[in-house]
Scaffold this motif. Structure first.
Motif, PDB file in Angstrom:
ATOM      1  N   LEU A 228      97.174  -5.557 -54.301  1.00 23.23           N
ATOM      2  CA  LEU A 228      96.366  -6.200 -55.246  1.00 23.23           C
ATOM      3  C   LEU A 228      95.768  -7.497 -54.410  1.00 23.23           C
ATOM      4  CD1 LEU A 228      95.163  -6.924 -57.752  1.00 23.23           C
ATOM      5  CD2 LEU A 228      97.508  -8.043 -58.491  1.00 23.23           C
ATOM      6  N   ALA A 229      96.618  -7.965 -53.466  1.00 25.80           N
ATOM      7  CA  ALA A 229      96.261  -9.218 -52.757  1.00 25.80           C
ATOM      8  C   ALA A 229      95.200  -8.815 -51.696  1.00 25.80           C
ATOM      9  CB  ALA A 229      97.506  -9.771 -52.023  1.00 25.80           C
ATOM     10  N   ASP A 230      95.189  -7.712 -50.945  1.00 30.34           N
ATOM     11  CA  ASP A 230      94.452  -7.406 -50.161  1.00 30.34           C
ATOM     12  C   ASP A 230      92.878  -7.003 -50.951  1.00 30.34           C
ATOM     13  OD1 ASP A 230      95.791  -7.472 -48.146  1.00 30.34           O
ATOM     14  OD2 ASP A 230      96.487  -5.335 -48.045  1.00 30.34           O
ATOM     15  N   ALA A 231      93.016  -6.365 -52.222  1.00 29.57           N
ATOM     16  CA  ALA A 231      91.759  -6.022 -52.969  1.00 29.57           C
ATOM     17  C   ALA A 231      91.178  -7.486 -53.277  1.00 29.57           C
ATOM     18  CB  ALA A 231      92.211  -5.235 -54.283  1.00 29.57           C
ATOM     19  N   LEU A 232      91.832  -8.291 -53.693  1.00 28.88           N
ATOM     20  CA  LEU A 232      91.288  -9.771 -54.096  1.00 28.88           C
ATOM     21  C   LEU A 232      90.850 -10.713 -53.014  1.00 28.88           C
ATOM     22  CD1 LEU A 232      93.733 -10.427 -57.337  1.00 28.88           C
ATOM     23  CD2 LEU A 232      91.445 -10.020 -57.370  1.00 28.88           C
ATOM     24  N   GLY A 233      91.264 -10.224 -51.720  1.00 30.71           N
ATOM     25  CA  GLY A 233      91.043 -11.135 -50.432  1.00 30.71           C
ATOM     26  C   GLY A 233      92.010 -12.116 -50.487  1.00 30.71           C
ATOM     27  N   GLY A 234      93.214 -12.103 -50.909  1.00 34.28           N
ATOM     28  CA  GLY A 234      94.038 -13.123 -50.853  1.00 34.28           C
ATOM     29  C   GLY A 234      95.397 -12.855 -50.026  1.00 34.28           C
ATOM     30  N   ALA A 235      96.506 -13.503 -50.253  1.00 32.30           N
ATOM     31  CA  ALA A 235      97.609 -13.329 -49.498  1.00 32.30           C
ATOM     32  C   ALA A 235      98.771 -13.064 -50.522  1.00 32.30           C
ATOM     33  CB  ALA A 235      97.994 -14.764 -48.947  1.00 32.30           C
ATOM     34  N   ALA A 236      99.651 -12.241 -49.934  1.00 38.70           N
ATOM     35  CA  ALA A 236     100.952 -11.861 -50.635  1.00 38.70           C
ATOM     36  C   ALA A 236     101.986 -12.748 -50.657  1.00 38.70           C
ATOM     37  CB  ALA A 236     101.256 -10.543 -50.400  1.00 38.70           C
ATOM     38  N   GLY A 237     102.713 -13.060 -51.764  1.00 42.25           N
ATOM     39  CA  GLY A 237     104.101 -14.008 -51.551  1.00 42.25           C
ATOM     40  C   GLY A 237     104.996 -13.068 -52.181  1.00 42.25           C
ATOM     41  N   ALA A 238     106.110 -14.005 -52.623  1.00 37.98           N
ATOM     42  CA  ALA A 238     107.444 -13.337 -52.947  1.00 37.98           C
ATOM     43  C   ALA A 238     108.101 -14.451 -53.719  1.00 37.98           C
ATOM     44  CB  ALA A 238     108.102 -12.488 -52.101  1.00 37.98           C
ATOM     45  N   SER A 239     109.317 -13.943 -54.625  1.00 40.53           N
ATOM     46  CA  SER A 239     110.024 -15.188 -54.938  1.00 40.53           C
ATOM     47  C   SER A 239     111.321 -15.085 -54.201  1.00 40.53           C
ATOM     48  CB  SER A 239     110.418 -14.941 -56.645  1.00 40.53           C
ATOM     49  OG  SER A 239     111.291 -13.658 -56.312  1.00 40.53           O
ATOM     50  N   ARG A 240     112.223 -16.247 -54.276  1.00 39.81           N
ATOM     51  CA  ARG A 240     113.331 -16.157 -53.379  1.00 39.81           C
ATOM     52  C   ARG A 240     114.440 -15.271 -53.576  1.00 39.81           C
ATOM     53  NH1 ARG A 240     117.798 -21.512 -52.859  1.00 39.81           N
ATOM     54  NH2 ARG A 240     119.087 -20.170 -51.689  1.00 39.81           N
ATOM     55  N   ALA A 241     114.274 -14.613 -54.860  1.00 33.76           N
ATOM     56  CA  ALA A 241     115.243 -13.299 -55.130  1.00 33.76           C
ATOM     57  C   ALA A 241     114.779 -12.264 -53.942  1.00 33.76           C
ATOM     58  CB  ALA A 241     115.227 -12.856 -56.341  1.00 33.76           C
ATOM     59  N   VAL A 242     113.560 -12.192 -54.038  1.00 29.62           N
ATOM     60  CA  VAL A 242     113.112 -11.139 -53.205  1.00 29.62           C
ATOM     61  C   VAL A 242     113.346 -11.092 -51.780  1.00 29.62           C
ATOM     62  CG1 VAL A 242     110.807  -9.873 -52.371  1.00 29.62           C
ATOM     63  CG2 VAL A 242     111.157 -10.140 -54.766  1.00 29.62           C
ATOM     64  N   VAL A 243     113.163 -12.474 -51.351  1.00 30.06           N
ATOM     65  CA  VAL A 243     113.419 -12.553 -49.681  1.00 30.06           C
ATOM     66  C   VAL A 243     114.794 -12.512 -49.665  1.00 30.06           C
ATOM     67  CG1 VAL A 243     113.036 -14.677 -48.159  1.00 30.06           C
ATOM     68  CG2 VAL A 243     111.231 -13.963 -49.768  1.00 30.06           C
ATOM     69  N   ASP A 244     115.560 -13.195 -50.469  1.00 29.59           N
ATOM     70  CA  ASP A 244     117.134 -13.194 -50.314  1.00 29.59           C
ATOM     71  C   ASP A 244     117.812 -12.043 -50.171  1.00 29.59           C
ATOM     72  OD1 ASP A 244     117.245 -15.860 -50.127  1.00 29.59           O
ATOM     73  OD2 ASP A 244     118.413 -16.144 -51.956  1.00 29.59           O
ATOM     74  N   ALA A 245     117.223 -10.805 -50.976  1.00 30.88           N
ATOM     75  CA  ALA A 245     117.332  -9.519 -51.124  1.00 30.88           C
ATOM     76  C   ALA A 245     117.131  -8.738 -49.691  1.00 30.88           C
ATOM     77  CB  ALA A 245     116.862  -8.756 -52.324  1.00 30.88           C
ATOM     78  N   GLY A 246     116.090  -9.247 -48.807  1.00 26.28           N
ATOM     79  CA  GLY A 246     115.704  -8.597 -47.714  1.00 26.28           C
ATOM     80  C   GLY A 246     114.545  -8.017 -47.925  1.00 26.28           C
ATOM     81  N   TRP A 247     113.897  -7.833 -49.022  1.00 27.67           N
ATOM     82  CA  TRP A 247     112.932  -7.072 -49.238  1.00 27.67           C
ATOM     83  C   TRP A 247     111.639  -7.308 -48.521  1.00 27.67           C
ATOM     84  CZ3 TRP A 247     113.275  -6.578 -55.209  1.00 27.67           C
ATOM     85  CH2 TRP A 247     114.416  -6.322 -55.737  1.00 27.67           C
ATOM     86  N   VAL A 248     111.248  -8.686 -48.206  1.00 23.57           N
ATOM     87  CA  VAL A 248     110.262  -9.399 -47.473  1.00 23.57           C
ATOM     88  C   VAL A 248     110.729 -10.302 -46.640  1.00 23.57           C
ATOM     89  CG1 VAL A 248     108.413  -8.395 -49.206  1.00 23.57           C
ATOM     90  CG2 VAL A 248     109.445 -10.616 -49.086  1.00 23.57           C
TER      91      VAL A 248
END
Length: 327
Positions: A228-248
């Motif tokens: 979705l970020a690529d389609a919109l010409g934007g950047a992809a982010g994440a919440s802390r829960a996602v980062v702490d889980a090691g997903w991104v």
């Protein structure tokens, strides 16, 4: 404030960052209100050509440290050069962008000068000749108006908040070389910087950010956010829960312990809206929340809300965006 405004003009790989144009434009606006000059400082290697560009954004004097040992960012080296420029120019106001570099550099510079620093500023004002700023406090739950007791008054400006002016190519500037002797005293040498993949938009500079939270359920589903970020010409982010889980990677994290973003459009997918996350994105112009829980706190600050399963909503949004671009 007898000697105007000085801006640290951050560059990367021989080009100014978007936030640099914003800082130069805001510095020029403040200098004009004071009836005083704007100067800029550029540090790096093979960056002399950027002095002309700084002039186009209003700088009448440009201090250039074009030396090979500073080709890669060095906190110690950049701080010494910037302090030299400030001591030479004697400005009343010093500005820098609140980027990763600006946040690392400016505290060291202001500590050496024994002056105060207002960080992550969202407004600047000149009232009766007095420089004041507005900045978030208590994780963005309140805003404080700050004035300064000593000069120079130093501030870092939140990216994507201050508009960049249209450059005037008729402007010229006096260029002064600095930093030639300071680099001989460097105590450490930067040998390498690990950069993100080229072609990706820097999260803090993106005008559109799409972020995923715990609702994506696993790292294998983060592609929905990226698509979705690529389609919109934007950047992809994440919440802390996602980062702490090691997903991104942590470089995608938006929030109090991550990056602060102020895009025109922020789309939160499967993010509940913890206060720590809101601290990093609540200044976005328009916020769209997608969450299947109608009671999720994110809806309280969202301009538009979609109560639904992100696994159904996000792919359809992505397809609609792609279809609009094809037409």
């Amino acid at each position: 404030m007898a000697n105007g405004v000085l801006v640290f003009a951050e560059q990367r790989d021989g080009a100014f960052k978007k936030a640099t144009y914003e800082a130069l434009s805001e510095g020029h606006r403040l200098a004009a209100q004071l009836g005083q000059p704007l100067s800029a400082v550029i540090i790096g290697a093979n960056i002399g050509h950027l002095a002309t560009e700084a002039a186009h954004y209003g700088a009448s004097t440009v201090y250039v440290a074009d030396v090979a040992p500073l080709a890669k960012y060095s906190t110690d080296g950049y701080a010494k050069v910037l302090v030299e420029a400030i001591q030479t120019a004697q400005p009343g106001i010093v500005l820098a962008a609140a980027t990763a570099m600006g946040k690392d550099l400016m505290p060291r510079v202001t500590a050496r000068l024994d002056v105060s620093l207002a960080s992550d500023v969202t407004e600047t004002h000149i009232n009766d000749g007095v420089f004041t700023v507005v900045r978030p406090v208590y994780a963005g739950k309140a805003y404080a108006t700050v004035s300064f007791r000593r000069t120079p008054a130093a501030a870092t400006l939140r990216p994507n908040v201050f508009p960049a002016a249209t450059p005037d190519t008729s402007r010229t500037a006096e260029v002064k070389s600095i930093g030639a002797t300071i680099v001989d005293a460097l105590q450490a040498k930067v040998t390498d910087i690990l950069a993100a993949a080229k072609g990706k938009i820097e999260l803090t500079e993106a005008s559109i950010v799409v972020s995923g939270g715990r609702g994506i359920k696993g790292p294998e589903n983060y592609y929905l956010i990226q698509d979705l970020a690529d389609a919109l010409g934007g950047a992809a982010g994440a919440s802390r829960a996602v980062v702490d889980a090691g997903w991104v990677d942590h470089s995608h994290q938006v929030g109090q312990t991550g990056k602060t973003v102020s895009p025109t459009l922020y789309i939160a997918c499967g993010i509940s809206g913890a206060i720590q996350h809101l601290a990093g994105m609540s200044s976005s112009k328009f916020i769209v929340a997608i969450n299947k829980d109608p009671e999720a706190p994110i809806f309280k600050i969202a301009d538009y809300g979609i109560v639904g399963d992100l696994f159904e909503v996000v792919p359809r949004l992505t397809e609609q965006v792609k279809a609009l671009k094809r037409n």
